[in-house]
Scaffold this motif. Sequence first.
Motif, mmCIF file in Angstrom:
data_model
loop_
_atom_site.group_PDB
_atom_site.id
_atom_site.type_symbol
_atom_site.label_atom_id
_atom_site.label_comp_id
_atom_site.label_asym_id
_atom_site.label_seq_id
_atom_site.Cartn_x
_atom_site.Cartn_y
_atom_site.Cartn_z
ATOM 1 N N GLU A 234 -2.503 3.652 -3.466
ATOM 2 C CA GLU A 234 -2.576 3.105 -2.173
ATOM 3 C C GLU A 234 -4.000 2.562 -2.356
ATOM 4 O O GLU A 234 -4.964 3.147 -2.496
ATOM 5 C CB GLU A 234 -2.047 3.632 -1.192
ATOM 6 C CG GLU A 234 -0.613 4.180 -1.250
ATOM 7 C CD GLU A 234 -0.241 5.027 -0.216
ATOM 8 O OE1 GLU A 234 -1.179 5.495 0.684
ATOM 9 O OE2 GLU A 234 0.990 5.113 0.267
ATOM 10 N N GLU B 15 -6.301 0.676 1.148
ATOM 11 C CA GLU B 15 -6.606 0.499 2.323
ATOM 12 C C GLU B 15 -7.836 -0.137 2.917
ATOM 13 O O GLU B 15 -9.074 0.169 2.190
ATOM 14 C CB GLU B 15 -6.399 1.765 3.304
ATOM 15 C CG GLU B 15 -5.170 2.365 3.355
ATOM 16 C CD GLU B 15 -5.122 3.494 4.538
ATOM 17 O OE1 GLU B 15 -6.273 3.789 5.341
ATOM 18 O OE2 GLU B 15 -4.025 4.107 4.741
ATOM 19 N N ASP C 107 -3.142 -1.204 4.976
ATOM 20 C CA ASP C 107 -2.619 -1.138 3.672
ATOM 21 C C ASP C 107 -2.734 -2.516 3.173
ATOM 22 O O ASP C 107 -1.980 -3.619 3.362
ATOM 23 C CB ASP C 107 -1.266 -0.604 3.739
ATOM 24 C CG ASP C 107 -0.640 -0.440 2.425
ATOM 25 O OD1 ASP C 107 -1.220 -0.712 1.435
ATOM 26 O OD2 ASP C 107 0.242 0.379 2.297
ATOM 27 N N THR D 56 -2.197 -2.838 -0.420
ATOM 28 C CA THR D 56 -1.822 -2.242 -1.698
ATOM 29 C C THR D 56 -1.008 -3.565 -2.594
ATOM 30 O O THR D 56 -1.230 -3.780 -3.661
ATOM 31 C CB THR D 56 -0.926 -1.150 -1.730
ATOM 32 O OG1 THR D 56 -1.581 -0.269 -1.062
ATOM 33 C CG2 THR D 56 -0.540 -0.765 -3.042
#
Length: 411
Positions: free
Chosen positions: A231, A233, A238, A240
Amino acid sequence: GRLGIATVHQDLALVPSMTGLENIALALGSAASRELRARVRSAEERLGLSVGLDKPVADMEVSQRQRIEFLRALCQEPTVLILDEPTTFLPPTAIEPFLRRVRDLADGSLAVLLVTHRLDEARAIADVVTVMRAGRVVARFDRKALPPNEELALAIVGEAVVPPTTRPARSGRPVLRVADLEVKEEDHLVVEDVSLVLNEGQILGVAGVDGNGQLELLESLAGLRRLHGGEIELDGADVTRMPYSRRSRAGIQFVSGERRRDGIVPSFTVEEHFVFVLGRGIGERVPGILAEHGVRPPDPGAVAAQLSGGNQQKMVLARALQYRSKVLLLAFPTQGLDVLASAQLRQLLVERAAAGLVIVIASGDLDELLSISHRVVVMNRGRIVGEQASGAFDRSELAAWFTASDPRVVA
């Protein structure tokens, strides 16, 4: 070639779809035969370099492509060998052995012309050092009478080179979080289990032998590569699954060291490069931007293909710095820049970080990273194998991590 002069250019000129051996055969006008393979192996021994000859050049890392160029030049059996910035993609531990091999070639009656911005390299092996500025010879020194590097740098650029002044890292808020990042290429991981937290105003140096995942890491953070896992941030959001264009608008900018592939359109003018990305409103500011960043000539109407490699690089960086970015990702940013331009760029990055920008720099030049980074991580086979913070940098330990046999052991 027919006159006995062979050149290894900084901007490599190979046919991507052909293998290394086929590229060498093409240059020599011969078949990719057993006899040629034997000649290439002999040249490998002379240079102390190992190369996978049967892989398409398009699938090779830049360092491997450069080695093919070296071998191609040696197989021409030249009397004069011209090397243009030959250690750009070599790890610190490989530079000294490579330079010794070049010195051995010269001692064996081959004339070598080494073009380099790295003064210690010239000092290590040159019999004569010639300094050029703006197309003219301004100084020439015999090996026994070489002045200190500061005096050499002054002769090169015409003014004193001031090392960048590193400022303490800000204790700001986290801006970029990376958790368990994995990137796959074909059937193997090129980035594996990478986790990072970067706070506002931090400069992170990403070191390692070229081809150990540094470029893939930056490209995945920019949105240019699909993630296999993990992931990302940005400011708590987020990102991703955001594509490159959305991440760019969100504040993540990426500048590749392969400017001819990723940074410029050769037929565009300098101004068109800025307008295409930033809009027509930037047009009237372009002359000032070019002057500020030392792009020569500072002419918005100049065609990009007519600029030197170093000036193309300065143009691409100048454009990237016009964004109101939160994170700047730089791959080999000073490639092709002279000592003054490199120092000026590093000072500019220090100043941008002090204003809050997060900067991630991938470079094979350990001195460059240590001069401005608040933290340096070393990547080996896709993993981060060690990390050091400014004030406690240990060059020998960092260099050892470059070639650690077990990248799963974090030092």
